[in-house]
Design a protein around this motif. Structure first.
Motif, PDB file in Angstrom:
ATOM      1  N   ALA A   1       0.845  -1.245  -0.209  1.00 45.03           N
ATOM      2  CA  ALA A   1       0.064  -0.071  -0.004  1.00 45.03           C
ATOM      3  C   ALA A   1       0.890   1.342   0.057  1.00 45.03           C
ATOM      4  N   ILE A   2       2.042   1.261   0.797  1.00 44.06           N
ATOM      5  CA  ILE A   2       2.823   2.380   0.447  1.00 44.06           C
ATOM      6  C   ILE A   2       3.367   2.596  -0.528  1.00 44.06           C
ATOM      7  N   ILE A   3       3.858   1.385  -1.294  1.00 40.56           N
ATOM      8  CA  ILE A   3       4.359   1.549  -2.427  1.00 40.56           C
ATOM      9  C   ILE A   3       3.597   1.828  -3.569  1.00 40.56           C
ATOM     10  N   ASP A   4       2.387   1.531  -3.295  1.00 38.10           N
ATOM     11  CA  ASP A   4       1.062   1.871  -4.330  1.00 38.10           C
ATOM     12  C   ASP A   4       1.222   0.949  -5.555  1.00 38.10           C
ATOM     13  N   VAL A   5       1.063  -0.488  -5.002  1.00 40.38           N
ATOM     14  CA  VAL A   5       0.872  -1.547  -5.869  1.00 40.38           C
ATOM     15  C   VAL A   5      -0.515  -1.861  -6.072  1.00 40.38           C
ATOM     16  N   PRO A   6      -0.882  -2.236  -7.275  1.00 37.71           N
ATOM     17  CA  PRO A   6      -2.578  -2.671  -7.273  1.00 37.71           C
ATOM     18  C   PRO A   6      -2.859  -3.811  -6.781  1.00 37.71           C
TER      19      PRO A   6
ATOM     20  N   SER B   1       9.740   0.949  -8.225  1.00 31.32           N
ATOM     21  CA  SER B   1       8.817   0.345  -7.335  1.00 31.32           C
ATOM     22  C   SER B   1       8.806  -1.124  -7.326  1.00 31.32           C
ATOM     23  N   ALA B   2       9.154  -1.660  -8.246  1.00 33.09           N
ATOM     24  CA  ALA B   2       9.604  -3.121  -8.313  1.00 33.09           C
ATOM     25  C   ALA B   2      10.671  -3.309  -7.381  1.00 33.09           C
ATOM     26  N   LEU B   3      11.523  -2.680  -7.318  1.00 31.67           N
ATOM     27  CA  LEU B   3      12.853  -2.714  -6.480  1.00 31.67           C
ATOM     28  C   LEU B   3      12.407  -2.645  -5.052  1.00 31.67           C
ATOM     29  N   TRP B   4      11.538  -1.465  -4.967  1.00 29.70           N
ATOM     30  CA  TRP B   4      10.956  -1.494  -3.398  1.00 29.70           C
ATOM     31  C   TRP B   4      10.184  -2.776  -2.787  1.00 29.70           C
ATOM     32  N   VAL B   5       9.654  -3.271  -3.924  1.00 35.42           N
ATOM     33  CA  VAL B   5       8.778  -4.578  -3.294  1.00 35.42           C
ATOM     34  C   VAL B   5       9.713  -5.786  -3.041  1.00 35.42           C
ATOM     35  N   VAL B   6      10.714  -6.076  -4.050  1.00 38.19           N
ATOM     36  CA  VAL B   6      11.810  -6.810  -3.562  1.00 38.19           C
ATOM     37  C   VAL B   6      12.266  -6.467  -2.303  1.00 38.19           C
ATOM     38  N   ILE B   7      12.755  -5.412  -1.952  1.00 40.65           N
ATOM     39  CA  ILE B   7      13.307  -5.125  -0.587  1.00 40.65           C
ATOM     40  C   ILE B   7      12.475  -5.214   0.526  1.00 40.65           C
TER      41      ILE B   7
END
Length: 436
Positions: free
Chosen positions: A291-296, A335-341
Motif C-alpha cells: 500500500a505504501i509503494i502503491d501497488v495494485p 517500485s519493483a525494487l522497493w517491493v523486492v526489498i
C-alpha cells in the motif's frame, strides 16, 4: 575254648583291623607326567612341546566352536549375507511403494491433507471428551472445523486466481511494452542474440493467457480434490473416536513406535499452527508495504503471501514475483525494487529468525533436507506435495528413524540443530526396547 581256637580268633581280629586301617588310609597320588620345578623327573623336551601344542590346538578348536555356535545362535536375518539381502529387498520395496503412491497421488495427497487438518483440530475433540461431551458430537464438531478450514483455504485461493485472471488482460499493452524494452536493454549490453529474438518475437500476452487459463479454471480437478478431502475427513473422524485406546494398546506392544507417532502428531500440529499465525503476520505486513509503494491488488498479493508461506524454501519467491512484476509494469523499476526489498526484509526477519523459535527443533530440519524434501514430495504427491512436504518428511522420519532407537543417529544429520539429534539418540538408547 582251647589255646588253638583262641589263637585263630585273635589272628582273624587282627586281620580285620588291618584291612580297615588300609581302607581308611588315603590313596597315594599317581605319578605325574608333568615335570616339577627343580626336579629332573617327568617328560621334557619334544614330548612336553607336543603336549603343549596339543593343548593349544584343543583350546583353539573349542573357541572356534564357541564362536560358530554364537553365529548359529544369531537369527538368520542378522547374519551378514542375509542382512545385505534384507537391505536390498527393503530398498526395492521402498522404491516400489513410492512409485505406487506416485501413481495414486490424486488419492493419497488429499487423504494426507485431510489427516493433517484433523490432527490440527483433534485437541478440541479431546477437550470435549474430557468434559463429558459424547464422542460422536465431539467428532462432528471437529469435522465442521476441518471443513471450515478447507473451504477457507480453497476459497481464498480461488478468489485470488479469479482476480488475477480478471486483471491481467487490462495490462496487456503494458506487458508487451515492458517485454520489448527488456529485449532492447539486453540487446544493448550484448546478452541477446538474433536466434533468441526470433524465438521470442512471437510473444503475445493473449497466447500466454490461453495457455494458463485452462490450468487456473480446471474446475473438475478441483472438485474431485475437494470431494476426496471431504470424504477422507469423515472417515478419519470415525476412526478418531477410538484412537486413544488404540494408542494405549500400541504403547504396551511397541512403545518406541507409539512415542514416535505421538511426536509426529505434535510436530505436525505445531507446524501448521505456527505457519498459519506467522503467515497472517507476514501477509498483513506485506499488504502495508505494498500500500505504501502503491501497488495494485494489495489484498490479492496478501492472500498469495499467506498461502505461499506454507511452501518451504521457494514459497517466498512464488509470493514475491507477481507483485514485483505488476509493480514493474504499473510504476517502473523503482517500485519493483522497493517491493523486492520490502518482501526480502520482512520475510527474512519473520520466517528465518522469529518463526523457527516458535516452530521448535523437533520440526526443524536442515535447509538442504527441506529443499530436497520439497522436490521429492512434489514428484511423489503432485502440486499438493509443495504444501505437504514437511509433514510428509516428518511422517517418514517418525516411522523409519524415531521408531527404531538404533536408527536415531540419523537425526544428527537431519535436525537443524545437531544437538537436538544427539539428544534424541541418547534418549532412544536409554529407553528399553520392547519387541512384540
Amino acid at each position: 575254648m582251647n589255646e588253638d581256637e583262641q589263637a585263630k580268633a585273635s589272628g582273624a581280629a587282627d586281620g580285620a583291623a588291618g584291612s580297615a586301617g588300609d581302607a581308611a588310609r588315603p590313596a597315594e597320588p599317581a605319578p605325574s607326567s608333568t615335570p616339577v620345578a627343580g626336579s629332573s623327573s617327568g617328560p621334557t623336551g619334544p614330548v612336553a612341546d607336543s603336549e603343549s601344542a596339543h593343548a593349544d590346538s584343543a583350546s583353539g578348536k573349542v573357541g572356534y566352536a564357541a564362536s560358530g555356535a554364537a553365529r548359529e545362535a544369531r537369527p538368520w536375518h542378522a547374519r551378514p549375507p542375509a542382512r545385505a539381502l534384507m537391505i536390498a529387498v527393503t530398498l526395492a520395496g521402498l522404491a516400489y511403494a513410492l512409485m505406487f503412491f506416485r501413481g495414486l497421488q490424486d488419492i493419497v495427497a488429499p487423504v494426507f491433507l485431510a489427516l493433517n487438518f484433523y490432527i490440527v483440530v483433534y485437541p478440541v475433540q479431546r477437550l470435549l471428551t474430557r468434559i463429558k461431551v459424547p464422542r460422536a458430537i465431539g467428532a462432528c464438531i471437529s469435522v465442521v472445523l476441518v471443513l471450515c478450514m478447507i473451504f477457507a483455504f480453497f476459497g481464498l485461493t480461488a478468489w485470488s486466481v479469479a482476480e488475477l485472471v480478471i486483471l491481467i488482460p487490462s495490462y496487456s499493452n503494458e506487458l508487451v511494452a515492458t517485454y520489448q524494452s527488456t529485449l532492447a536493454l539486453l540487446s544493448d549490453i550484448g546478452v541477446t542474440s538474433s536466434v533468441i529474438q526470433q524465438q521470442l518475437s512471437g510473444f503475445d500476452v493473449r497466447s500466454v493467457l490461453d495457455a494458463v487459463y485452462p490450468l487456473l479454471t480446471n474446475l473438475s480437478s478441483v472438485a474431485g480434490l475437494l470431494t476426496t478431502v471431504i470424504m477422507a475427513v469423515f472417515f478419519v473422524a470415525m476412526d478418531s473416536m477410538g484412537i486413544d485406546k488404540r494408542m494405549v494398546m500400541l504403547l504396551d506392544v511397541k512403545p518406541s513406535l507409539s512415542a514416535s507417532i505421538g511426536d509426529f502428531a505434535v510436530g505436525v500440529r505445531r507446524y501448521w499452527v505456527v505457519a498459519t499465525v506467522f503467515g497472517l503476520i507476514v501477509a498483513f505486513l506485506d499488504v502495508i508495504a505494498l500500500a505504501i509503494i502503491d501497488v495494485p491488488l494489495i489484498w490479492v498479493w496478501g492472500v498469495l503471501a499467506f498461502l505461499t508461506n506454507y511452501i518451504p524454501n521457494i514459497g517466498f519467491v512464488i509470493g514475491l514475483l507477481p507483485p514485483a512484476v505488476l509493480a514493474l509494469v504499473d510504476s517502473g523499476w523503482q517500485s519493483a525494487l522497493w517491493v523486492v526489498i520490502a518482501y526480502s526484509v520482512l520475510n527474512f526477519v519473520i520466517q528465518s529468525i522469529i518463526q523457527p523459535k516458535f516452530t521448535g527443533e523437533s520440526v526443524g530440519v536442515t535447509p538442504l533436507i527441506s529443499f530436497l524434501s520439497l522436490l521429492f514430495w512434489v514428484w511423489v504427491l503432485g502440486w499438493l506435495g509443495a504444501l505437504l512436504a514437511l509433514p510428509a518428511t516428518l511422517l517418514i522420519k517418525a516411522l523409519l528413524v524415531d521408531a527404531d532407537p538404533r536408527a536415531r543417529w540419523v537425526n544428527i544429520l537431519l535436525a537443524s540443530d545437531p544437538r537436538t539429534g544427539r539428544a534424541e539418540l541418547v534418549k532412544g538408547l536409554k529407553k528399553p526396547v520392547t519387541s512384540a
